[in-house]
Design a protein around this motif. Structure first.
Motif, PDB file in Angstrom:
ATOM      1  N   LEU A 222       0.759  -1.259   0.111  1.00  0.00           N
ATOM      2  CA  LEU A 222      -0.066   0.097   0.197  1.00  0.00           C
ATOM      3  C   LEU A 222       0.981   1.377  -0.057  1.00  0.00           C
ATOM      4  CD1 LEU A 222      -2.692  -1.226   2.366  1.00  0.00           C
ATOM      5  CD2 LEU A 222      -2.763  -1.123  -0.327  1.00  0.00           C
ATOM      6  N   SER A 223       2.259   1.392  -0.210  1.00  0.00           N
ATOM      7  CA  SER A 223       2.877   2.498   0.270  1.00  0.00           C
ATOM      8  C   SER A 223       2.485   3.203  -1.118  1.00  0.00           C
ATOM      9  CB  SER A 223       4.491   2.327   0.081  1.00  0.00           C
ATOM     10  OG  SER A 223       4.474   1.452  -1.403  1.00  0.00           O
ATOM     11  N   SER A 224       2.516   3.443  -1.995  1.00  0.00           N
ATOM     12  CA  SER A 224       2.299   4.081  -3.199  1.00  0.00           C
ATOM     13  C   SER A 224       0.216   4.218  -2.877  1.00  0.00           C
ATOM     14  CB  SER A 224       2.100   3.050  -4.276  1.00  0.00           C
ATOM     15  OG  SER A 224       1.400   2.491  -4.687  1.00  0.00           O
ATOM     16  N   GLU A 225      -0.429   4.019  -2.242  1.00  0.00           N
ATOM     17  CA  GLU A 225      -1.831   4.408  -1.995  1.00  0.00           C
ATOM     18  C   GLU A 225      -1.429   5.748  -0.708  1.00  0.00           C
ATOM     19  OE1 GLU A 225      -3.806   3.533  -4.319  1.00  0.00           O
ATOM     20  OE2 GLU A 225      -2.374   1.938  -5.411  1.00  0.00           O
ATOM     21  N   LEU A 226      -0.774   5.600  -0.116  1.00  0.00           N
ATOM     22  CA  LEU A 226      -1.505   6.664   0.971  1.00  0.00           C
ATOM     23  C   LEU A 226      -1.153   7.967   1.110  1.00  0.00           C
ATOM     24  CD1 LEU A 226       0.976   4.353   3.868  1.00  0.00           C
ATOM     25  CD2 LEU A 226      -1.160   4.291   2.804  1.00  0.00           C
ATOM     26  N   TYR A 227      -2.016   8.843   0.082  1.00  0.00           N
ATOM     27  CA  TYR A 227      -1.746  10.119  -0.135  1.00  0.00           C
ATOM     28  C   TYR A 227      -3.489  10.535   0.036  1.00  0.00           C
ATOM     29  CZ  TYR A 227      -3.399   7.982  -4.333  1.00  0.00           C
ATOM     30  OH  TYR A 227      -4.976   7.176  -5.120  1.00  0.00           O
ATOM     31  N   GLY A 228      -3.439  11.468   0.985  1.00  0.00           N
ATOM     32  CA  GLY A 228      -5.211  12.457   0.572  1.00  0.00           C
ATOM     33  C   GLY A 228      -4.134  12.809   2.725  1.00  0.00           C
ATOM     34  N   GLU A 229      -5.156  13.129   3.080  1.00  0.00           N
ATOM     35  CA  GLU A 229      -5.128  13.857   4.844  1.00  0.00           C
ATOM     36  C   GLU A 229      -5.285  12.767   5.531  1.00  0.00           C
ATOM     37  OE1 GLU A 229      -7.790  16.592   7.719  1.00  0.00           O
ATOM     38  OE2 GLU A 229      -7.243  17.391   5.671  1.00  0.00           O
ATOM     39  N   ILE A 230      -6.721  11.912   5.087  1.00  0.00           N
ATOM     40  CA  ILE A 230      -7.585  10.718   5.743  1.00  0.00           C
ATOM     41  C   ILE A 230      -5.580   9.774   6.295  1.00  0.00           C
ATOM     42  CG2 ILE A 230      -7.946   9.265   4.831  1.00  0.00           C
ATOM     43  CD1 ILE A 230      -9.622   9.811   7.441  1.00  0.00           C
ATOM     44  N   PHE A 231      -5.404   9.812   5.041  1.00  0.00           N
ATOM     45  CA  PHE A 231      -3.855   8.889   5.387  1.00  0.00           C
ATOM     46  C   PHE A 231      -2.159   9.127   5.209  1.00  0.00           C
ATOM     47  CE2 PHE A 231      -6.931   7.078   1.758  1.00  0.00           C
ATOM     48  CZ  PHE A 231      -7.036   5.754   2.612  1.00  0.00           C
ATOM     49  N   GLU A 232      -2.438  10.361   5.511  1.00  0.00           N
ATOM     50  CA  GLU A 232      -1.335  10.731   6.036  1.00  0.00           C
ATOM     51  C   GLU A 232      -0.206  10.075   7.423  1.00  0.00           C
ATOM     52  OE1 GLU A 232       2.262  13.215   5.260  1.00  0.00           O
ATOM     53  OE2 GLU A 232       0.502  13.243   3.845  1.00  0.00           O
ATOM     54  N   PRO A 233      -1.416   9.952   8.912  1.00  0.00           N
ATOM     55  CA  PRO A 233      -0.854   9.428   8.916  1.00  0.00           C
ATOM     56  C   PRO A 233      -0.177   7.995   9.613  1.00  0.00           C
ATOM     57  CG  PRO A 233      -3.032  10.138  10.301  1.00  0.00           C
ATOM     58  CD  PRO A 233      -3.067  10.695   8.425  1.00  0.00           C
ATOM     59  N   LEU A 234      -0.874   7.010   8.085  1.00  0.00           N
ATOM     60  CA  LEU A 234      -0.154   6.128   8.272  1.00  0.00           C
ATOM     61  C   LEU A 234       1.338   5.831   7.565  1.00  0.00           C
ATOM     62  CD1 LEU A 234      -3.271   5.316   8.027  1.00  0.00           C
ATOM     63  CD2 LEU A 234      -3.305   3.824   6.091  1.00  0.00           C
ATOM     64  N   LYS A 235       1.932   7.002   7.110  1.00  0.00           N
ATOM     65  CA  LYS A 235       2.503   6.681   6.602  1.00  0.00           C
ATOM     66  C   LYS A 235       3.845   6.594   7.811  1.00  0.00           C
ATOM     67  CE  LYS A 235       1.659   9.698   2.585  1.00  0.00           C
ATOM     68  NZ  LYS A 235       2.356  11.493   2.029  1.00  0.00           N
ATOM     69  N   ASP A 236       3.545   7.083   9.018  1.00  0.00           N
ATOM     70  CA  ASP A 236       4.334   6.738   9.966  1.00  0.00           C
ATOM     71  C   ASP A 236       4.227   5.112   9.320  1.00  0.00           C
ATOM     72  OD1 ASP A 236       4.830   6.231  12.523  1.00  0.00           O
ATOM     73  OD2 ASP A 236       4.425   7.328  13.243  1.00  0.00           O
ATOM     74  N   ILE A 237       5.235   4.153  10.116  1.00  0.00           N
ATOM     75  CA  ILE A 237       5.169   2.707   9.668  1.00  0.00           C
ATOM     76  C   ILE A 237       4.891   2.285  11.308  1.00  0.00           C
ATOM     77  CG2 ILE A 237       7.805   2.388  10.337  1.00  0.00           C
ATOM     78  CD1 ILE A 237       5.392   0.831   7.704  1.00  0.00           C
ATOM     79  N   ASN A 238       4.651   2.810  12.422  1.00  0.00           N
ATOM     80  CA  ASN A 238       3.844   1.689  13.774  1.00  0.00           C
ATOM     81  C   ASN A 238       2.690   2.280  13.719  1.00  0.00           C
ATOM     82  OD1 ASN A 238       6.586   1.406  15.433  1.00  0.00           O
ATOM     83  ND2 ASN A 238       7.436   3.042  15.095  1.00  0.00           N
ATOM     84  N   TYR A 239       2.256   3.553  13.180  1.00  0.00           N
ATOM     85  CA  TYR A 239       0.803   3.369  13.020  1.00  0.00           C
ATOM     86  C   TYR A 239      -0.409   2.638  12.336  1.00  0.00           C
ATOM     87  CZ  TYR A 239      -3.696   6.163  13.077  1.00  0.00           C
ATOM     88  OH  TYR A 239      -5.075   6.227  13.276  1.00  0.00           O
ATOM     89  N   PHE A 240       1.031   2.291  10.585  1.00  0.00           N
ATOM     90  CA  PHE A 240       0.293   1.534  10.013  1.00  0.00           C
ATOM     91  C   PHE A 240      -0.011   0.024  10.240  1.00  0.00           C
ATOM     92  CE2 PHE A 240       1.082  -1.025   6.277  1.00  0.00           C
ATOM     93  CZ  PHE A 240      -0.178  -1.390   5.444  1.00  0.00           C
ATOM     94  N   ARG A 241       0.526  -0.323  11.156  1.00  0.00           N
ATOM     95  CA  ARG A 241       0.544  -1.490  11.929  1.00  0.00           C
ATOM     96  C   ARG A 241      -0.190  -1.641  12.685  1.00  0.00           C
ATOM     97  NH1 ARG A 241       6.843  -3.812  13.643  1.00  0.00           N
ATOM     98  NH2 ARG A 241       5.882  -5.013  13.887  1.00  0.00           N
ATOM     99  N   GLN A 242      -0.467  -0.377  13.060  1.00  0.00           N
ATOM    100  CA  GLN A 242      -2.218  -0.417  14.232  1.00  0.00           C
ATOM    101  C   GLN A 242      -3.316  -1.336  13.671  1.00  0.00           C
ATOM    102  OE1 GLN A 242      -1.347   2.305  16.932  1.00  0.00           O
ATOM    103  NE2 GLN A 242       0.655   1.427  16.897  1.00  0.00           N
ATOM    104  N   PHE A 243      -3.292  -1.519  12.004  1.00  0.00           N
ATOM    105  CA  PHE A 243      -4.354  -1.709  11.240  1.00  0.00           C
ATOM    106  C   PHE A 243      -5.160  -2.721  12.854  1.00  0.00           C
ATOM    107  CE2 PHE A 243      -2.241  -4.493   9.730  1.00  0.00           C
ATOM    108  CZ  PHE A 243      -2.666  -6.037   9.476  1.00  0.00           C
ATOM    109  N   SER A 244      -6.583  -3.204  12.349  1.00  0.00           N
ATOM    110  CA  SER A 244      -7.917  -4.378  12.387  1.00  0.00           C
ATOM    111  C   SER A 244      -7.940  -3.742  11.640  1.00  0.00           C
ATOM    112  CB  SER A 244      -7.567  -3.533  14.383  1.00  0.00           C
ATOM    113  OG  SER A 244      -9.210  -2.889  13.300  1.00  0.00           O
ATOM    114  N   ILE A 245      -9.054  -5.353  11.335  1.00  0.00           N
ATOM    115  CA  ILE A 245     -10.719  -5.819  10.529  1.00  0.00           C
ATOM    116  C   ILE A 245     -11.967  -5.659  11.196  1.00  0.00           C
ATOM    117  CG2 ILE A 245     -11.603  -7.974   9.617  1.00  0.00           C
ATOM    118  CD1 ILE A 245      -9.352  -9.142   9.620  1.00  0.00           C
TER     119      ILE A 245
END
Length: 76
Positions: free
Chosen positions: A30-53
């Motif tokens: 998903l590295s090329s999909e993290l654009y836009g305000e809502i996805f900005e925090p996901l660029k922090d890899i530690n935050y990205f790892r904290q997903f859930s279903i």
């Protein structure tokens, strides 16, 4: 059949392994999909790892998510 994610695991970087309700599974980067305000925090890899279903897809605490159809179409 509407795709639902049944399992998801972090791999590395911005890559996830996903399994869908039809048995399809694979990796997505998903590295090329993290654009836009809502996805900005996901660029922090530690935050990205904290997903859930949540519902039928992977999501993050800030409300970011991806349509399961998009994820299903782009797994390898």
């Amino acid at each position: 059949m509407f795709p639902h994610i049944t399992e998801a695991k972090y791999i590395d970087g911005y890559k996830l392994w996903l399994k869908f309700n039809d048995g399809t599974e694979g990796r997505i980067d998903l590295s090329s999909e993290l654009y836009g305000e809502i996805f900005e925090p996901l660029k922090d890899i530690n935050y990205f790892r904290q997903f859930s279903i949540q519902g039928n897809t992977v999501a993050w605490e800030n409300g970011a998510d991806f349509a399961p159809e998009f994820l299903r179409e782009h797994i390898t």
